[in-house]
Design an enzyme around this catalytic site. Structure first.
Site, mmCIF file in Angstrom:
data_model
loop_
_atom_site.group_PDB
_atom_site.id
_atom_site.type_symbol
_atom_site.label_atom_id
_atom_site.label_comp_id
_atom_site.label_asym_id
_atom_site.label_seq_id
_atom_site.Cartn_x
_atom_site.Cartn_y
_atom_site.Cartn_z
ATOM 1 N N LEU A 95 0.853 -1.201 -0.008
ATOM 2 C CA LEU A 95 0.283 0.169 0.398
ATOM 3 C C LEU A 95 0.913 0.995 -0.081
ATOM 4 O O LEU A 95 2.004 1.630 0.386
ATOM 5 C CB LEU A 95 -1.161 0.084 1.158
ATOM 6 C CG LEU A 95 -1.999 -0.772 1.914
ATOM 7 C CD1 LEU A 95 -3.162 -0.475 3.181
ATOM 8 C CD2 LEU A 95 -2.673 -1.082 0.294
ATOM 9 N N ASP A 96 0.735 2.118 -0.717
ATOM 10 C CA ASP A 96 1.423 3.632 -0.844
ATOM 11 C C ASP A 96 1.566 3.799 0.622
ATOM 12 O O ASP A 96 0.921 3.461 2.118
ATOM 13 C CB ASP A 96 0.413 4.852 -1.510
ATOM 14 C CG ASP A 96 0.419 4.390 -2.902
ATOM 15 O OD1 ASP A 96 0.666 3.368 -3.058
ATOM 16 O OD2 ASP A 96 -0.454 5.025 -3.193
ATOM 17 N N ARG A 97 2.797 5.171 1.342
ATOM 18 C CA ARG A 97 2.426 5.484 2.659
ATOM 19 C C ARG A 97 1.368 5.997 2.912
ATOM 20 O O ARG A 97 1.611 5.619 4.104
ATOM 21 C CB ARG A 97 3.936 6.698 2.181
ATOM 22 C CG ARG A 97 3.968 7.208 3.406
ATOM 23 C CD ARG A 97 5.339 8.280 2.948
ATOM 24 N NE ARG A 97 6.072 8.286 4.326
ATOM 25 C CZ ARG A 97 6.494 8.256 5.501
ATOM 26 N NH1 ARG A 97 7.538 7.416 4.969
ATOM 27 N NH2 ARG A 97 6.826 9.056 5.994
#
Length: 305
Positions: free
Chosen positions: A139-141
């Site tokens: 998942l993105d940050r």
């Protein structure tokens, strides 16, 4: 099916339905064990039947105990670092965690410590488990929600294959700007790098296939935004963010892709993760509650989706 860990060994009783396989068939064809790993199993005598070296080309017998040395201690691969994390599911083979915002899934540099992988390594270390955590997807940050990790190389290989075959279902909630006229649909547009920006991605005819299915859950005319549910057939970097920006409905808070800055990050949450356990064949469904219940997701019950 019930599996057991005994020391470094994984044990499972051969069920009737496996008696059409040889041991080689089961691991090579059914479980799709990578060739290099299968060769290692054979050469290092890491597979036994009832405690004895097997005939790899003889049909399996129901009730016999299959033993595989899977849990040999190994380096964590990252620096174990304490973080307050929420575990949604865990057994000896894998675990699912609820990732908070502001945390990468894995290190980008060997010295990084503020990632979910570092937190998983610390959790394993604290419980006396010396295995390398392997993320199956990312998942993105600043995207929150469910992330799947494998604890062993075999579990990782099997889960990677399941992801490729779309046998791991990931459900997201997002809030996009504007009102969507279609109540459901599919965005099938390839995604590639943006040569003008080191981080951003874009829809590109030369990019990789990217398919996003969506359904409108709620439209808010007062706020001029729409709550949507998404399923992915592919897992390209920033896929949901890129696709909805491309059709003129960027995610709320997603300044990288043209969204407003009324929210501190993109309004995107991986609400649910579903798959069939590669060994036990149990159906696993994990709901990821909102960790900080951001105001923009108010009055949303995760278990409803």
């Amino acid at each position: 099916m019930k599996t057991v860990q005994k020391g470094n060994w994984f044990e499972i009783i051969i069920p009737e339905k496996w008696t059409t396989f040889t041991l080689d068939d089961l691991l090579r064809t059914s479980w799709k064990v990578p060739k290099k790993m299968l060769h290692q199993f054979k050469m290092e005598k890491k597979v036994l039947l009832n405690g004895a070296l097997p005939d790899w080309h003889k049909k399996l017998i129901s009730g016999v105990k299959l033993q595989i040395e899977l849990f040999t201690p190994e380096a964590y691969g990252v620096i174990p670092t304490y973080h307050d994390i929420e575990i949604l599911y865990e057994d000896e083979h894998l675990l699912v965690l609820n990732k908070p915002a502001g945390m990468d899934t894995h290190p980008n540099e060997p010295t990084d410590t503020n990632t979910l992988a570092n937190a998983v390594a610390f959790h394993l270390q604290a419980n006396g488990i010396k295995l390398k955590p392997r993320h199956i997807h990312r998942l993105d940050r600043d995207t929150t929600g469910a992330v799947l990790f494998a604890k062993t190389a075999l579990a990782g290989a099997m889960l990677d294959r399941m992801l490729e075959k779309r046998e791991i279902k990931r459900t997201y909630l997002a809030i996009v700007e504007g009102l969507l006229h279609k109540k459901h649909g599919t965005i099938n547009k390839p995604i590639g790098s943006d040569r003008h920006h080191p981080v951003r991605r874009r829809v590109s005819p030369t990019g990789q296939t990217a398919i996003t299915h969506f359904k409108v859950l709620k439209s808010d005319r007062n706020e001029n935004n729409t709550l949507i549910q998404c399923h992915l057939d592919t897992g390209r970097t920033h896929q949901i963010r890129v696709h909805f920006s491309d059709i003129g409905h960027p995610l709320v808070g997603d300044s990288l892709y043209g969204g407003s800055n009324i929210y501190s990050r993109q309004a995107l949450h991986a609400i649910k993760l579903e798959f069939t356990h590669p060994f036990t064949e149990e159906f696993i469904s994990c709901y990821a509650p909102f960790i900080d219940r951001p105001a923009i997701f108010k009055n949303i019950d995760p278990s409803s989706y």
